[in-house]
Design an enzyme around this catalytic site. Structure first.
Site, PDB file in Angstrom:
ATOM      1  N   ASP A  65     -53.597 -15.993 -25.240  1.00 26.46           N
ATOM      2  CA  ASP A  65     -53.822 -15.409 -26.548  1.00 26.46           C
ATOM      3  C   ASP A  65     -54.306 -13.754 -26.529  1.00 26.46           C
ATOM      4  O   ASP A  65     -54.884 -13.348 -27.445  1.00 26.46           O
ATOM      5  CB  ASP A  65     -55.172 -16.164 -27.252  1.00 26.46           C
ATOM      6  CG  ASP A  65     -54.520 -17.211 -27.844  1.00 26.46           C
ATOM      7  OD1 ASP A  65     -53.708 -17.476 -28.741  1.00 26.46           O
ATOM      8  OD2 ASP A  65     -55.368 -18.435 -28.146  1.00 26.46           O
ATOM      9  N   ARG A  90     -60.676 -18.830 -23.926  1.00 25.67           N
ATOM     10  CA  ARG A  90     -60.468 -17.337 -24.129  1.00 25.67           C
ATOM     11  C   ARG A  90     -61.282 -16.483 -23.792  1.00 25.67           C
ATOM     12  O   ARG A  90     -61.568 -15.171 -23.683  1.00 25.67           O
ATOM     13  CB  ARG A  90     -60.225 -16.993 -25.719  1.00 25.67           C
ATOM     14  CG  ARG A  90     -58.852 -17.593 -26.416  1.00 25.67           C
ATOM     15  CD  ARG A  90     -58.703 -17.141 -27.858  1.00 25.67           C
ATOM     16  NE  ARG A  90     -58.331 -15.579 -27.688  1.00 25.67           N
ATOM     17  CZ  ARG A  90     -58.095 -14.714 -28.731  1.00 25.67           C
ATOM     18  NH1 ARG A  90     -58.516 -15.325 -29.972  1.00 25.67           N
ATOM     19  NH2 ARG A  90     -57.858 -13.515 -28.501  1.00 25.67           N
ATOM     20  N   ARG A 136     -66.016 -19.426 -35.551  1.00 28.74           N
ATOM     21  CA  ARG A 136     -66.014 -18.869 -34.551  1.00 28.74           C
ATOM     22  C   ARG A 136     -67.451 -18.171 -34.087  1.00 28.74           C
ATOM     23  O   ARG A 136     -68.216 -18.057 -33.402  1.00 28.74           O
ATOM     24  CB  ARG A 136     -64.742 -17.802 -34.203  1.00 28.74           C
ATOM     25  CG  ARG A 136     -63.435 -18.536 -34.375  1.00 28.74           C
ATOM     26  CD  ARG A 136     -63.076 -19.490 -33.229  1.00 28.74           C
ATOM     27  NE  ARG A 136     -61.910 -20.281 -33.221  1.00 28.74           N
ATOM     28  CZ  ARG A 136     -60.787 -19.640 -32.793  1.00 28.74           C
ATOM     29  NH1 ARG A 136     -60.949 -18.411 -32.181  1.00 28.74           N
ATOM     30  NH2 ARG A 136     -59.638 -20.626 -32.964  1.00 28.74           N
ATOM     31  N   HIS A 165     -60.678 -17.244 -39.000  1.00 28.01           N
ATOM     32  CA  HIS A 165     -61.287 -15.810 -38.720  1.00 28.01           C
ATOM     33  C   HIS A 165     -61.313 -15.256 -40.048  1.00 28.01           C
ATOM     34  O   HIS A 165     -60.155 -15.333 -40.926  1.00 28.01           O
ATOM     35  CB  HIS A 165     -60.627 -15.065 -37.897  1.00 28.01           C
ATOM     36  CG  HIS A 165     -60.650 -15.275 -36.215  1.00 28.01           C
ATOM     37  ND1 HIS A 165     -59.651 -15.091 -35.575  1.00 28.01           N
ATOM     38  CD2 HIS A 165     -61.926 -15.385 -35.658  1.00 28.01           C
ATOM     39  CE1 HIS A 165     -59.954 -15.374 -34.058  1.00 28.01           C
ATOM     40  NE2 HIS A 165     -61.491 -15.470 -34.198  1.00 28.01           N
ATOM     41  N   CYS A 259     -54.216  -9.466 -36.186  1.00 30.21           N
ATOM     42  CA  CYS A 259     -54.732 -10.163 -35.139  1.00 30.21           C
ATOM     43  C   CYS A 259     -54.521  -9.321 -33.798  1.00 30.21           C
ATOM     44  O   CYS A 259     -55.146  -9.752 -32.886  1.00 30.21           O
ATOM     45  CB  CYS A 259     -54.326 -11.635 -34.824  1.00 30.21           C
ATOM     46  SG  CYS A 259     -54.923 -12.763 -36.254  1.00 30.21           S
TER      47      CYS A 259
HETATM   48  N1  ARG Z   1     -54.928 -18.385 -31.122  1.00 29.11           N
HETATM   49  C1  ARG Z   1     -55.860 -17.644 -31.309  1.00 29.11           C
HETATM   50  C2  ARG Z   1     -57.219 -18.164 -31.692  1.00 29.11           C
HETATM   51  O1  ARG Z   1     -57.299 -19.057 -32.246  1.00 29.11           O
HETATM   52  C3  ARG Z   1     -55.412 -16.824 -32.440  1.00 29.11           C
HETATM   53  C4  ARG Z   1     -56.271 -15.387 -32.746  1.00 29.11           C
HETATM   54  C5  ARG Z   1     -55.996 -14.791 -33.853  1.00 29.11           C
HETATM   55  N2  ARG Z   1     -56.754 -13.476 -34.000  1.00 29.11           N
HETATM   56  C6  ARG Z   1     -57.339 -13.154 -35.113  1.00 29.11           C
HETATM   57  N3  ARG Z   1     -57.822 -11.984 -35.115  1.00 29.11           N
HETATM   58  N4  ARG Z   1     -57.251 -13.986 -36.155  1.00 29.11           N
HETATM   59  O2  ARG Z   1     -58.227 -17.687 -31.091  1.00 29.11           O
END
Ligand code: ARG
Length: 266
Positions: A65, A90, A136, A165, A259
């Site tokens: 990612d 991550r 998050r 997000h 993203c």
């Molecule tokens: N697979 C990543 C996650 O879930 C995607 C992140 C997408 N980034 C964003 N800025 N929305 O963390």
């Protein structure tokens, strides 16, 4: 008014969908790195054709990612507020992105103690930074960013797991106005948005579902997923120049143009 921007991006050489940390991700279905690279090149080319500067961070094997550079930090006035990822998958990206900034001469960089995913949940306008929470980024990070950056931070509550997000549900059109999908926000946060942005562009559920809100505007040119047709029409009607891009492979991980893009504001 458009002005030239500086973006940090990460080529998706190691892109894959091999775990699921948001509802878009299906490890059974997976994703194709070669297709992702081709589409990502299209996004990078679009920025360069607009006159923006693109810097690159080296992708790291085992961090599929990492292409989603927006999550790597929040940079305002040359100060770098580092990321601290919510998911273990991550976690290593946080120090990797912070390191890029310190290696590239950004002396005022903070390793955060609070969970936050950079520009994924922090969107900077002229007078204020909008900050998402709920999936998050922790509210304690909103406070920490405000103290470190010296800008007012306004908390917005996200309620729909598909829009985990802030940058999946809202984008700044310019320094003073935004486009957003109301269904992604709590009732109180919708009221805050109505109050702050009476002239906002409201996106439909259909345009949100193709990650149409995950767009990047320089104040005049809006780089946006090609599938977001209705939203693109409304932006054109308001005098903006719409630049459609196809990032369908990256959407399999829950990401779009924004993203993939970390703005470096000096
Ligand atoms: N697979 C990543 C996650 O879930 C995607 C992140 C997408 N980034 C964003 N800025 N929305 O963390």
């Amino acid at each position: 008014m458009a002005h030239s921007r500086h973006y940090l991006m990460c080529r998706p050489d190691h892109f894959a969908v091999e775990y699921a940390i948001n509802p878009w991700m299906d490890p059974e279905a997976g994703a194709d790195a070669a297709t992702a690279v081709r589409q990502w090149e299209g996004l990078k080319d679009a920025y360069e054709e607009l006159g923006h500067k693109v810097s690159l961070i080296n992708p790291i094997d085992g961090l599929p990612d990492m292409v989603f550079a927006a999550n790597g930090a929040l940079v305002v006035g040359g100060r770098v507020y580092g990321a601290r990822f919510a998911n273990a998958e991550r976690a290593a990206e946080g120090p990797a992105y912070l390191r890029w900034f310190t290696d590239n001469g950004f002396a005022t960089a903070m390793e955060p103690t609070e969970t936050n995913e950079g520009e994924g949940d922090f969107l900077t306008l002229d007078e204020v930074i909008l900050a998402g929470t709920g999936f998050r980024t922790a509210i304690t990070a909103h406070k920490q960013a405000q103290e470190f950056l010296g800008r007012p931070v306004v908390t917005l509550q996200l309620v729909d797991p598909r829009y985990y997000h802030l940058d999946t549900a809202l984008f700044p059109i310019d320094g003073r106005n935004v486009a957003y999908y109301p269904g992604a926000f709590s009732a109180g946060s919708r009221e805050v948005l109505r109050h702050m942005f009476p002239d906002a562009v409201l996106a439909s559920a259909e345009d949100a579902a193709v990650l149409g809100l995950n767009a990047v505007s320089d104040g005049h040119n809006v780089v946006i997923n090609v599938e977001a047709g209705e939203l693109a029409l409304e932006l054109k009607r308001r005098g903006l120049n719409v630049i459609p891009v196809d990032l369908s492979e990256l959407r399999k991980a829950g990401g779009g143009p924004k993203c993939c893009t970390l703005e470096i504001r000096v």
